[in-house]
Motif scaffolding. Structure first.
Motif, PDB file in Angstrom:
ATOM      1  N   LEU A 228       0.837  -1.202   0.000  1.00 42.73           N
ATOM      2  CA  LEU A 228       0.000   0.000   0.000  1.00 42.73           C
ATOM      3  C   LEU A 228       0.869   1.248   0.000  1.00 42.73           C
ATOM      4  O   LEU A 228       0.520   2.265  -0.636  1.00 42.73           O
ATOM      5  N   LEU A 232       0.510   4.279  -2.710  1.00 39.75           N
ATOM      6  CA  LEU A 232       0.135   5.639  -2.291  1.00 39.75           C
ATOM      7  C   LEU A 232       1.261   6.651  -2.491  1.00 39.75           C
ATOM      8  O   LEU A 232       1.022   7.787  -2.916  1.00 39.75           O
ATOM      9  N   GLY A 238      -0.947   7.000  -5.904  1.00 37.94           N
ATOM     10  CA  GLY A 238      -2.315   6.603  -5.573  1.00 37.94           C
ATOM     11  C   GLY A 238      -3.315   6.701  -6.697  1.00 37.94           C
ATOM     12  O   GLY A 238      -4.525   6.569  -6.456  1.00 37.94           O
ATOM     13  N   LEU A 241      -5.927   3.987  -7.027  1.00 33.78           N
ATOM     14  CA  LEU A 241      -6.809   3.742  -5.886  1.00 33.78           C
ATOM     15  C   LEU A 241      -7.931   4.769  -5.840  1.00 33.78           C
ATOM     16  O   LEU A 241      -7.729   5.918  -5.436  1.00 33.78           O
ATOM     17  N   TRP A 243     -11.750   6.177  -4.493  1.00 30.72           N
ATOM     18  CA  TRP A 243     -12.302   6.313  -3.151  1.00 30.72           C
ATOM     19  C   TRP A 243     -12.865   4.982  -2.658  1.00 30.72           C
ATOM     20  O   TRP A 243     -12.562   4.545  -1.543  1.00 30.72           O
ATOM     21  N   ARG A 246     -10.151   2.524  -1.859  1.00 32.74           N
ATOM     22  CA  ARG A 246      -9.479   2.831  -0.595  1.00 32.74           C
ATOM     23  C   ARG A 246     -10.334   2.393   0.596  1.00 32.74           C
ATOM     24  O   ARG A 246      -9.795   1.912   1.608  1.00 32.74           O
ATOM     25  N   ILE A 249      -9.935  -1.336   0.879  1.00 31.49           N
ATOM     26  CA  ILE A 249      -8.648  -1.696   1.481  1.00 31.49           C
ATOM     27  C   ILE A 249      -8.693  -1.512   2.992  1.00 31.49           C
ATOM     28  O   ILE A 249      -8.215  -2.371   3.756  1.00 31.49           O
ATOM     29  N   SER A 250      -9.271  -0.400   3.445  1.00 32.51           N
ATOM     30  CA  SER A 250      -9.375  -0.170   4.892  1.00 32.51           C
ATOM     31  C   SER A 250     -10.248  -1.243   5.549  1.00 32.51           C
ATOM     32  O   SER A 250      -9.966  -1.686   6.673  1.00 32.51           O
ATOM     33  N   SER A 275       1.649   1.026   6.360  1.00 35.57           N
ATOM     34  CA  SER A 275       1.264   0.864   4.955  1.00 35.57           C
ATOM     35  C   SER A 275       2.212  -0.053   4.180  1.00 35.57           C
ATOM     36  O   SER A 275       1.802  -0.724   3.242  1.00 35.57           O
ATOM     37  N   LEU A 340      -4.645   6.831   3.591  1.00 35.58           N
ATOM     38  CA  LEU A 340      -5.599   6.585   2.501  1.00 35.58           C
ATOM     39  C   LEU A 340      -6.454   7.814   2.218  1.00 35.58           C
ATOM     40  O   LEU A 340      -6.791   8.108   1.070  1.00 35.58           O
ATOM     41  N   GLY A 343      -3.526  10.998   1.474  1.00 33.85           N
ATOM     42  CA  GLY A 343      -2.460  10.784   0.489  1.00 33.85           C
ATOM     43  C   GLY A 343      -1.098  11.245   0.958  1.00 33.85           C
ATOM     44  O   GLY A 343      -0.188  11.433   0.144  1.00 33.85           O
ATOM     45  N   ASP A 377      -6.730  13.871  -0.236  1.00 35.81           N
ATOM     46  CA  ASP A 377      -5.879  13.561  -1.381  1.00 35.81           C
ATOM     47  C   ASP A 377      -6.549  14.046  -2.669  1.00 35.81           C
ATOM     48  O   ASP A 377      -7.703  13.686  -2.948  1.00 35.81           O
TER      49      ASP A 377
END
Length: 446
Positions: A228, A232, A238, A241, A243, A246, A249-250, A275, A340, A343, A377
């Motif tokens: 990650l 990023l 990023g 990736l 929204w 992301r 991923i979280s 990360s 995330l 950024g 970001d």
């Protein structure tokens, strides 16, 4: 006196000794006494006339020799026949190998390969669940093309991670560790021992390990999209990736942590969540990796553990007082969530002699709705629902609270994120082609 003894022995000396008639005859041996009638009779009639008659018989010795030859030939034939039968039996019905003994010898070979592996509580039978698969070093060397520099995927404190291809064309990742001190050796043993007993979609899969001198190797599944951190903060910044990606991923990270904290027995504290220790596969599914510093809750006195971790992700109570709990992982998760969202790196240089953490920089703006959109970001700035942005920011703020008791459990974080992730990415949010549909009605926890 001597004359008297000679007179007493004279009758015996006159008796014929039939079995020794010829010095060169095989019958001179006591094992082969004569069994012919003529050889027995003198024992009962020791007269001189019969002695002379028997001594003059030329065929007696010949008969005895024939009998001995027949007996010896018969015995030799029996021995040869017995050996032939045994050979025929074992050639037609070979003994079956003992499978259990074969497996045991494999396990013993693994232990002989590396005495330190005997410390692993999970090293029982090679190739089964909860075991460590030992891979020959020559295969590792060949798979990495002799550790070619262009195959390096990343670097860590004790070595590099290489892309490799095994004989069956399976692509894997190989971590090479230089274990020239106790810390490196301990991390190797700890990671292999823990990962051999853990199976979860959001935790990296251990495929095996190997040892060569002071060097240790851990073989994992290959994660095609790297870490990650690279996604990023690398060349793409990023851009791959979105929204929703992301948020997915979280959610994956939270699920992996929940498994460690709530489903493992005893619970596991990762202790180095960041990360760079979150890897992404070809579909951007996130998996936790690098368990060298992880500990099992209750296995040792956590307050006496040597301070370890990465600056910017270490919880304040652990950094200052050495107090380590599952809430320390929650703090690290909060920092990753901020990466995330914003950024930015966990720690950035403000000047040549000063650094600033993302928590210190962002905290005053995260709670201000008028300022929050300005620090997001730029890659995702205009792609999310504002309400969702505020929700994620609120979760991040709670996770990075200085007081651990104010931080939520990772299970609570998980249920807060599920409604923000589209259904096709593992959440409950329904997304239409041009936006969110019935957001309030369909957001539900599972």
């Amino acid at each position: 006196m001597k004359m008297k003894l000679l007179l007493m022995l004279l009758p015996f000396l006159q008796q014929p000794i039939w079995v020794s008639a010829s010095p060169d005859s095989p019958l001179s041996s006591p094992q082969f006494p004569s069994i012919s009638p003529t050889s027995i009779m003198p024992a009962f009639s020791p007269t001189p006339g019969m002695q002379a008659g028997n001594e003059q018989n030329p065929t007696d010795s010949h008969k005895k020799m024939v009998i001995v030859v027949l007996v010896a030939s018969t015995a030799l034939g029996v021995v040869i026949l017995s050996l032939s039968c045994l050979w025929f039996h074992y050639s037609k019905y070979p003994s079956k190998p003992n499978t259990n003994n074969a497996q045991s010898s494999d396990a013993e070979k693994a232990l002989a390969l590396a005495p330190c592996l005997s410390k692993f509580s999970s090293l029982k039978v090679i190739g089964k669940k909860g075991s460590v698969v030992i891979i020959d070093y020559k295969k590792i060397e060949k798979a990495t093309n002799n550790f070619l520099e262009c195959n390096i995927l990343g670097e860590g404190g004790f070595g590099c991670v290489y892309k490799a291809q095994l004989d069956d064309d399976m692509e894997v990742a190989v971590k090479k560790l230089h274990c020239q001190n106790e810390n490196a050796e301990r991390e190797f043993e700890n990671e292999v021992d823990l990962l051999s007993k853990i199976q979860h979609p959001n935790i990296i899969s251990l495929l095996g390990c190997s040892i060569n001198g002071d060097t240790r190797f851990i073989v994992y599944e290959l994660m095609q999209n790297g870490s990650l951190e690279t996604q990023l903060h690398g060349p793409s910044h990023g851009s791959a990736l979105t929204w929703h990606m992301r948020m997915k991923i979280s959610l994956d990270i939270a699920r992996g942590l929940e498994y460690l904290h709530e489903n493992c027995n005893p619970p596991v504290i990762h202790r180095d969540l960041k990360s760079s220790n979150i890897l992404l596969d070809a579909n951007f599914n996130a998996k936790l990796c690098d368990f060298g510093l992880a500990i099992t809750d209750g296995s040792q006195e956590k307050n006496n553990i040597k301070l370890s971790g990465t600056l910017g992700y270490v919880a304040p109570e652990y950094l200052l007082d050495g107090n380590l709990t599952d809430k320390s992982d929650v703090y690290g998760f909060g920092v990753v969530l901020l990466e995330l969202l914003l950024g930015r790196k966990a720690v950035e240089k403000v000047s040549s002699a000063q650094c600033q953490s993302i928590v210190t920089w962002a905290m005053p703006q995260l709670t201000d709705r008028s300022k929050l959109p300005n620090i997001v970001d730029p890659v995702i700035k205009n792609s999310m629902d504002q309400k969702h942005l505020y929700q994620v920011a609120a979760v991040a703020v709670l996770c990075v609270q200085a007081e651990p008791s104010y931080r939520p459990l990772i299970t609570d974080v998980l249920h807060s994120l599920i409604p923000l992730v589209p259904v096709d990415l593992g959440g409950t949010l329904r997304v239409a082609e041009h936006g969110i549909v019935n957001d309030d009605a369909t957001c539900q926890q599972t």
